[in-house]
Design an enzyme around this catalytic site. Structure first.
Site, PDB file in Angstrom:
ATOM      1  N   ASN A 205     -65.392  18.104   6.718  1.00  0.00           N
ATOM      2  CA  ASN A 205     -64.492  18.751   7.669  1.00  0.00           C
ATOM      3  C   ASN A 205     -65.128  18.655   9.063  1.00  0.00           C
ATOM      4  O   ASN A 205     -66.219  18.104   9.215  1.00  0.00           O
ATOM      5  CB  ASN A 205     -64.199  20.199   7.263  1.00  0.00           C
ATOM      6  CG  ASN A 205     -65.453  21.052   7.134  1.00  0.00           C
ATOM      7  OD1 ASN A 205     -66.449  20.855   7.853  1.00  0.00           O
ATOM      8  ND2 ASN A 205     -65.436  22.018   6.217  1.00  0.00           N
ATOM      9  N   LYS A 207     -66.515  20.830  11.023  1.00  0.00           N
ATOM     10  CA  LYS A 207     -67.802  21.529  11.154  1.00  0.00           C
ATOM     11  C   LYS A 207     -68.925  20.695  10.543  1.00  0.00           C
ATOM     12  O   LYS A 207     -69.988  20.505  11.148  1.00  0.00           O
ATOM     13  CB  LYS A 207     -67.713  22.898  10.490  1.00  0.00           C
ATOM     14  CG  LYS A 207     -68.994  23.733  10.598  1.00  0.00           C
ATOM     15  CD  LYS A 207     -68.766  25.107   9.984  1.00  0.00           C
ATOM     16  CE  LYS A 207     -70.012  25.998  10.108  1.00  0.00           C
ATOM     17  NZ  LYS A 207     -71.113  25.524   9.260  1.00  0.00           N
ATOM     18  N   GLU A 208     -68.684  20.191   9.338  1.00  0.00           N
ATOM     19  CA  GLU A 208     -69.690  19.373   8.660  1.00  0.00           C
ATOM     20  C   GLU A 208     -69.945  18.066   9.407  1.00  0.00           C
ATOM     21  O   GLU A 208     -71.093  17.611   9.513  1.00  0.00           O
ATOM     22  CB  GLU A 208     -69.243  19.082   7.225  1.00  0.00           C
ATOM     23  CG  GLU A 208     -69.204  20.314   6.339  1.00  0.00           C
ATOM     24  CD  GLU A 208     -68.368  20.130   5.095  1.00  0.00           C
ATOM     25  OE1 GLU A 208     -68.516  20.940   4.156  1.00  0.00           O
ATOM     26  OE2 GLU A 208     -67.535  19.191   5.050  1.00  0.00           O
ATOM     27  N   ASP A 275     -61.504  20.412  -1.872  1.00  0.00           N
ATOM     28  CA  ASP A 275     -61.476  19.921  -3.253  1.00  0.00           C
ATOM     29  C   ASP A 275     -60.162  19.209  -3.544  1.00  0.00           C
ATOM     30  O   ASP A 275     -60.130  18.173  -4.217  1.00  0.00           O
ATOM     31  CB  ASP A 275     -61.643  21.086  -4.237  1.00  0.00           C
ATOM     32  CG  ASP A 275     -63.030  21.703  -4.182  1.00  0.00           C
ATOM     33  OD1 ASP A 275     -63.969  21.024  -3.732  1.00  0.00           O
ATOM     34  OD2 ASP A 275     -63.168  22.874  -4.590  1.00  0.00           O
TER      35      ASP A 275
END
Length: 334
Positions: A205, A207-208, A275
């Protein structure tokens, strides 16, 4: 186009995906708060209901099953009641599994105490160390015998120790020895980024992605910068950055970047959306669908689950209905 997408959804049934990674037992204690404890200034929760769900890699497997796919779930559990509970949930969901047992570590469990639809606190039981050598040998003996049966492998990394440097070294050696290697998709954990070099698709995402690139991601230009930095760092083949309400950015290399707008009508809860994305994407690729169409389908599936409260799944029928009803948002080149 809609007809083509509905045909694509029909092709998902029976396709095979192997899921390897961190298994978790999601434990919920649900009740009401009516008073403060006399022992400490904390709320007293009177529990009315308790439930267990499959978390981590298990939730990816449940998502694949909901879409009509066939998954093989490979992970580790402890020799404890939680491990028995997790096995029971897998059996109830009719999932194919190879669950290694490690008596030296507990089954990873997240206990959430909920009251008046709010989380009061979370209690984690886990051992995040890597697998021991005996268990690692057992795992790779199994993978060597069965990996060739699956066109797509999802590595579901939640930082609980299953995906480690030794695992990735041996896994990459195994891939190199295969005549027809599967596509490898990774849902990343920031602390393990450097382990994912050369994978087929990474699905962080924003942020990651920002943490992996070392920048703050807040708009289109920073998403592109982060993507370029991740390609340079990891030499992955493709990258899909999920951006919540802003859709997805698909990088097929550093020069072909396309934006897929969100298909969600309402957003109640993003729990488990990652997921759902990687499960739908992996299943579509196992069906031979091109990457852009597979990502678009995953975006539709994510739009379904974020409109529900709690970790949810998109079924094949729901996906079919959403695609049939969709008026169309253009994919644009960035």
């Amino acid at each position: 186009m809609k007809h083509d997408m509905n045909e694509t959804i029909a092709r998902l049934r029976g396709r095979k995906v192997m899921i390897i990674g961190d298994l978790m037992l999601d434990h919920y204690l649900i009740g009401m708060v009516e008073r403060i404890s006399p022992e400490a200034p904390v709320p007293v929760v009177r529990v009315d209901k308790e439930k267990f769900l499959l978390g981590g890699a298990g939730n990816v497997a449940v998502n694949i099953a909901a879409l009509g796919g066939e998954s093989l779930l490979v992970g580790v559990v402890g020799d404890d009641r939680e491990g028995d509970e997790l096995r029971g949930l897998c059996n109830k969901a009719q999932l194919s599994t190879n669950l290694l047992c490690d008596p030296s570590r507990p089954t990873t469990k997240k206990s959430r105490i909920m009251a008046q639809n709010q989380q009061i606190c979370r209690v984690d039981s886990e051992d995040c160390g890597p697998l021991g050598s005996v268990l690692m040998d057992e795992l790779f003996k199994y993978l060597q015998a069965h990996l060739h049966e699956y066109p797509v492998v999802i590595l579901s990394d939640y930082g609980k120790g299953f995906i480690s440097a030794e695992f990735m070294d041996r896994f990459n050696d195994l891939l190199e020895s295969m005549e027809a290697r599967p596509k490898v998709l990774v849902d990343p954990k920031v602390v393990n980024y450097d382990l994912y070099k050369g994978v087929d698709i990474l699905t962080p995402n924003t942020k990651e992605a920002g943490e992996g690139a070392g920048i703050v991601v807040s708009d289109k230009h920073s998403v592109i910068r982060a993507g370029h930095a991740l390609f340079k760092r990891l030499e992955c083949r493709n990258l899909l950055i999920t951006m919540g309400g802003d859709g997805m950015a698909l990088f097929e290399g550093t020069h072909n970047i396309r934006h897929i707008p969100t298909f969600a009508k309402t957003v109640f809860d993003v729990t488990g959306a990652g997921d759902t994305v990687i499960a739908t994407l992996g299943l579509a690729l196992a069906a031979g669908v091109d990457l852009l169409t597979a990502c678009t389908l995953a975006n539709h599936a994510a739009g379904i689950v974020v409109g529900q409260v709690g970790a949810a799944c998109a079924t094949a029928d729901e996906l079919d209905a959403v695609v049939a009803d969709h008026q169309g948002h253009p994919v644009t080149q960035w």
